[in-house]
Design a protein around this motif. Structure first.
Motif, PDB file in Angstrom:
ATOM      1  N   GLU A  56      -1.051   0.289  -2.419  1.00 36.74           N
ATOM      2  CA  GLU A  56      -0.434   0.706  -1.160  1.00 36.74           C
ATOM      3  C   GLU A  56       0.446  -0.413  -0.598  1.00 36.74           C
ATOM      4  O   GLU A  56       1.582  -0.173  -0.183  1.00 36.74           O
ATOM      5  N   LEU A  57      -0.096  -1.618  -0.585  1.00 37.02           N
ATOM      6  CA  LEU A  57       0.652  -2.758  -0.053  1.00 37.02           C
ATOM      7  C   LEU A  57       1.905  -3.038  -0.879  1.00 37.02           C
ATOM      8  O   LEU A  57       2.966  -3.338  -0.326  1.00 37.02           O
ATOM      9  N   GLU A  58       1.796  -2.933  -2.177  1.00 39.12           N
ATOM     10  CA  GLU A  58       2.944  -3.206  -3.042  1.00 39.12           C
ATOM     11  C   GLU A  58       4.053  -2.181  -2.842  1.00 39.12           C
ATOM     12  O   GLU A  58       5.231  -2.522  -2.941  1.00 39.12           O
ATOM     13  N   ARG A  59       3.698  -0.927  -2.545  1.00 42.29           N
ATOM     14  CA  ARG A  59       4.724   0.070  -2.248  1.00 42.29           C
ATOM     15  C   ARG A  59       5.483  -0.310  -0.968  1.00 42.29           C
ATOM     16  O   ARG A  59       6.708  -0.178  -0.896  1.00 42.29           O
ATOM     17  N   ILE A  60       4.756  -0.777   0.031  1.00 43.80           N
ATOM     18  CA  ILE A  60       5.400  -1.205   1.270  1.00 43.80           C
ATOM     19  C   ILE A  60       6.256  -2.439   1.012  1.00 43.80           C
ATOM     20  O   ILE A  60       7.383  -2.541   1.506  1.00 43.80           O
ATOM     21  N   MET A  61       5.747  -3.354   0.226  1.00 40.35           N
ATOM     22  CA  MET A  61       6.485  -4.574  -0.089  1.00 40.35           C
ATOM     23  C   MET A  61       7.790  -4.257  -0.821  1.00 40.35           C
ATOM     24  O   MET A  61       8.831  -4.858  -0.542  1.00 40.35           O
TER      25      MET A  61
END
Length: 69
Positions: A56-61
């Motif tokens: 999830e965090l990597e998609r936002i990043m």
């Protein structure tokens, strides 16, 4: 877990990420932490939930062109 913590910090520290997105990241982190503590009792569960959170965090990043750990 270290990647989740590091990537969360990178998002929060970045000037590219709007404050509203940072607030969403913090809110979702609190929900995720609560779920992790209430549902996980073994390493496999911790690993799976951490992996999902990191994705999830990597998609936002990626949305803000920030390199993950």
């Amino acid at each position: 877990m270290l990647r989740v913590k590091g990537d969360t910090q990178r998002l929060l520290d970045s000037s590219r990420v709007p404050d509203s997105e940072k607030e969403n990241v913090l809110k979702s982190r609190m929900k995720w932490t609560s779920k992790l503590e209430s549902q996980c009792s073994d390493k496999g569960c911790y690993y799976n939930m951490s992996s999902e959170r990191n994705n999830e965090l990597e998609r936002i990043m990626a949305k803000y062109n920030i390199a993950p750990m």
